[in-house]
Scaffold this motif. Structure first.
Motif, PDB file in Angstrom:
ATOM      1  N   MET A  54       1.021  -1.054  -0.022  1.00  0.00           N
ATOM      2  CA  MET A  54       0.071   0.085  -0.060  1.00  0.00           C
ATOM      3  C   MET A  54       0.999   1.261  -0.129  1.00  0.00           C
ATOM      4  O   MET A  54       1.939   1.364   0.578  1.00  0.00           O
ATOM      5  N   VAL A  81       0.819   5.850  -1.112  1.00  0.00           N
ATOM      6  CA  VAL A  81      -0.034   7.015  -1.659  1.00  0.00           C
ATOM      7  C   VAL A  81       0.966   7.923  -2.153  1.00  0.00           C
ATOM      8  O   VAL A  81       2.243   8.176  -1.755  1.00  0.00           O
ATOM      9  N   LEU A  85      -6.582   6.326   4.908  1.00  0.00           N
ATOM     10  CA  LEU A  85      -6.155   5.947   3.718  1.00  0.00           C
ATOM     11  C   LEU A  85      -5.937   4.358   3.345  1.00  0.00           C
ATOM     12  O   LEU A  85      -6.256   4.011   2.071  1.00  0.00           O
ATOM     13  N   THR A  86      -5.675   3.759   4.455  1.00  0.00           N
ATOM     14  CA  THR A  86      -5.818   2.411   4.139  1.00  0.00           C
ATOM     15  C   THR A  86      -6.920   1.844   3.750  1.00  0.00           C
ATOM     16  O   THR A  86      -7.115   0.710   2.982  1.00  0.00           O
ATOM     17  N   SER A 139      -9.563   2.983   2.185  1.00  0.00           N
ATOM     18  CA  SER A 139      -9.712   3.577   0.855  1.00  0.00           C
ATOM     19  C   SER A 139      -8.835   3.040  -0.237  1.00  0.00           C
ATOM     20  O   SER A 139      -9.230   2.483  -0.965  1.00  0.00           O
ATOM     21  N   TRP A 140      -7.801   2.670   0.195  1.00  0.00           N
ATOM     22  CA  TRP A 140      -6.799   1.947  -0.600  1.00  0.00           C
ATOM     23  C   TRP A 140      -7.316   0.396  -0.881  1.00  0.00           C
ATOM     24  O   TRP A 140      -7.663  -0.105  -2.062  1.00  0.00           O
ATOM     25  N   GLU A 141      -7.924  -0.262   0.293  1.00  0.00           N
ATOM     26  CA  GLU A 141      -8.354  -1.479   0.170  1.00  0.00           C
ATOM     27  C   GLU A 141      -9.607  -1.694  -0.678  1.00  0.00           C
ATOM     28  O   GLU A 141      -9.805  -2.548  -1.500  1.00  0.00           O
ATOM     29  N   HIS A 155     -10.500   0.402  -3.020  1.00  0.00           N
ATOM     30  CA  HIS A 155     -10.239   0.622  -4.360  1.00  0.00           C
ATOM     31  C   HIS A 155      -9.579  -0.515  -5.242  1.00  0.00           C
ATOM     32  O   HIS A 155      -9.989  -0.934  -6.241  1.00  0.00           O
TER      33      HIS A 155
END
Length: 57
Positions: A1, A3, A47-48, A50-52, A54
Motif C-alpha cells: 500500500m 500514497v 488511507l488504508t 480507501s486503498w483496500e 479501491h
C-alpha cells in the motif's frame, strides 16, 4: 500500500505498509516531508481503508 502526494512544490510517494516510509521525493523540503508524514499518520486508517476498497474490489 502506498500514497502519492502532488503539489506545485513537488511530488512524493510514501509506503503505508509495513510502516509509513518515504519511497520517493521530488523537490519537497525535509520540513514539508515531515508535515506530509504527520498528515499520513493522522489519516492512516482512512488511507488504508480507501486503498483496500479501491484495489480489492
Amino acid at each position: 500500500m502506498h500514497v502519492h502526494v502532488q503539489s506545485p512544490d513537488g511530488e512524493a510517494k510514501f509506503w503505508l505498509e509495513p510502516e509509513i516510509e518515504l519511497a520517493k521525493n521530488y523537490r519537497f523540503s525535509r520540513k514539508q516531508l515531515k508535515a506530509l508524514e504527520s498528515l499520513i499518520e493522522e489519516h492512516y486508517h482512512e488511507l488504508t481503508n480507501s486503498w483496500e476498497r479501491h484495489f480489492r474490489c
